[in-house]
Write a protein that holds these residues in place. Structure first.
Motif, short mmCIF file in Angstrom:
data_model
loop_
_atom_site.label_atom_id
_atom_site.label_comp_id
_atom_site.label_asym_id
_atom_site.label_seq_id
_atom_site.Cartn_x
_atom_site.Cartn_y
_atom_site.Cartn_z
N THR A 300 0.83 -1.20 0.00
CA THR A 300 0.00 0.00 0.00
C THR A 300 0.87 1.25 0.00
O THR A 300 2.07 1.18 0.23
CB THR A 300 -0.89 0.04 1.25
OG1 THR A 300 -0.04 0.22 2.38
CG2 THR A 300 -1.69 -1.22 1.41
N ASP A 367 -5.91 3.17 1.67
CA ASP A 367 -5.54 2.96 0.28
C ASP A 367 -6.34 1.81 -0.32
O ASP A 367 -6.29 0.68 0.18
CB ASP A 367 -4.03 2.64 0.26
CG ASP A 367 -3.51 2.51 -1.16
OD1 ASP A 367 -4.31 2.62 -2.10
OD2 ASP A 367 -2.30 2.31 -1.31
N ILE A 370 -5.32 -2.13 -1.22
CA ILE A 370 -5.25 -3.27 -0.29
C ILE A 370 -6.28 -4.34 -0.67
O ILE A 370 -6.16 -5.50 -0.26
CB ILE A 370 -5.44 -2.78 1.17
CG1 ILE A 370 -4.98 -3.84 2.17
CG2 ILE A 370 -6.86 -2.34 1.43
CD1 ILE A 370 -4.95 -3.38 3.60
#
Ligand code: TYD
Ligand code: MG
Length: 457
Positions: A300, A367, A370
């Protein structure tokens, strides 16, 4: 004089003339509280008055081109994480709100930073703790500073008198919910008090060019007026978050008039205060000997930094009628969406399974890249086949089961390579325009959920 009152939503600050059960603005129930308000706007001067000669310019109006445009020098703290989150240090005259749940470490963070700022006079105003308590905490942090001053006071009148005497270069208020202005009658922590005391501090910050940090508690039940109502009044809003049962804390920028909101600082709470975490990937991947099913690593990017995070899933046969879904550090609705995608596009029967999902380290990842790791962790636990610990993932999952491209893929691949991963699964759409030949790590492009499945198991 008749005292004027109004009802305020304690969650979002919405004002209403009469009591309402449900807030029309934020939709919360039973949040309206009656508060005394004082309208001090003299009506004579309000509104538009066509008295002035046409073309006459008031002194308050300045021509933009006449303002000197040199950016003021920022104050750099010894804490690189804080500097970055603020957009490159503290801006003079800025008003910064720091929100977070009680006990997360807000007081510790700012006490520690104020103590470490050796050359400037700092005033720490505490309405919550006694001077002894703060002294004990400072002893624990083991930093000495002769220019650090403490004031345990809640009335803004007294606070400004003391500020005039001391002339501090930095002011920290812990917390905004304890302050009380003599001009407003309602109790500390109420919407009108918080608004008024913040407005007074804002005027002080702008006029004296002194940076002011306001610490504010966020409570889930809305019993204290949330700092949300202040977000538009301050220049910068930071949020300090983390799971109390874990040591890691994240300082996030929610709003910043002087920098990017994509920034993030990571700390670890230790026995002697907060420690900056400069290499987050290494701590967020748990060390393990044998390979277990249900674990997948996500590459990420949080803030501007790549970070490898471990996702853990547990999928078991449901014993009750309605299967359970629990997510820690990940949006539950997003998990349900991914399960629906797996059910519909992959033919996996998650409808009869309990699903538990956990992001290691107690942190919350925003984010969307993921997704792919979450999906693979779910599949790994479903099939009870471990994924090699040398594989990581970066991709967003769409509703039709497609693996979507994510931003800054090269940075993610580089970080994965640096940490010794041998394979990284990315979106096929990311492959175009990315030069992956320079990496030694094997980059596996995938387009759909079923391709991922075939590639892994
Ligand atoms: P605190 O700063 O009081 O939280 P907040 O102001 O957000 O309410 O910190 C609370 C926790 O931090 C408390 O449980 C004790 C812990 N702590 C440490 O673990 N190490 C330390 O050095 C200090 C000062 C606090
Ligand atoms: Mg505190």
């Amino acid at each position: 004089m008749k005292i004027k009152t109004a009802f305020f939503c304690q969650n979002c600050g919405y004002e209403s003339a009469k009591w309402t059960g449900k807030c029309p603005s934020c939709g919360q129930w039973n949040t309206f509280v009656e508060e005394k308000v004082q309208k001090d706007i003299p009506l004579r001067n309000a509104g538009w008055q066509p008295e002035k000669e046409h073309g006459a310019k008031s002194d308050n109006i300045v021509n933009l081109s006449e303002i000197s445009g040199t950016e003021e020098e920022r104050l750099l703290t010894p804490d690189a994480e804080l500097n970055r989150v603020l957009g490159g240090g503290i801006v003079p005259g800025s008003l910064v709100l720091v929100g977070g749940e009680p006990g997360i470490g807000k007081s510790t963070l700012f006490l520690q930073n104020a103590l470490l700022l050796k050359d400037i006079t700092t005033l720490y105003i505490s309405g919550e703790e006694s001077a002894q308590q703060i002294k004990m905490r400072a002893d624990r942090l083991q930093v000495k500073n002769d220019l650090f001053y403490l004031l345990t006071e809640t009335s803004t009148q007294t606070i400004f008198q003391e500020i005039k005497k001391l002339r501090p270069q930095l002011v920290i208020v812990d917390s905004i919910q304890t302050l009380q202005s003599p001009f407003i009658e309602s109790a500390p922590g109420s919407v009108s008090q918080i608004r008024e005391t913040t407005a007074e501090l804002q005027r002080f910050a702008k006029e004296s060019h002194t940076p002011v940090f306001l610490i504010g508690h966020i409570t889930k039940d809305g019993s204290i007026a949330g700092p949300k109502i202040l977000e538009h009044m301050v220049d910068t809003v930071l949020q300090f978050e983390g799971d109390q049962h874990y040591a890691y804390r994240i300082l996030r920028t929610i709003k910043n008039r002087f920098g990017s909101t994509a920034e993030l600082g990571i700390y670890e709470m230790t026995g002697g205060g907060l420690r900056q975490v400069t290499n987050p990937s290494e701590i967020l991947i748990s060390q393990r000997e044998d390979q277990l099913s249900g674990v997948a690593i996500a590459a990420t990017i949080e803030g501007m930094r790549p970070m490898l995070v471990e996702v853990q899933a547990l999928v078991t046969q449901s014993v009750y009628g309605t299967p359970q879904r629990t997510a820690t550090g990940f949006d539950l609705r997003r998990l349900q969406l991914l399960l629906a995608v797996l059910e519909k596009r992959g033919g996996f029967h998650f409808g009869v399974k309990d699903v538990f999902l956990n992001i290691a380290g107690g942190i919350r990842v925003e984010d969307p890249s993921i997704d792919l790791a979450v999906l693979c962790a779910l599949l790994s636990s479903y099939e009870d086949i471990p994924i090699s610990s040398k594989i990581c993932f970066a991709g967003e999952v769409g509703l039709s089961g497609e693996i979507r491209a994510v931003n800054r893929i090269e940075q993610r691949v580089a970080e994965a390579e640096k940490l010794g991963f041998e394979k990284i699964f990315i979106s096929r759409y990311n492959k175009k325009g990315t030069d992956i030949s320079k990496f030694n790590i094997e980059v596996i492009p995938v387009g759909r959920v079923d391709e991922v499945y075939r590639g892994l198991f």
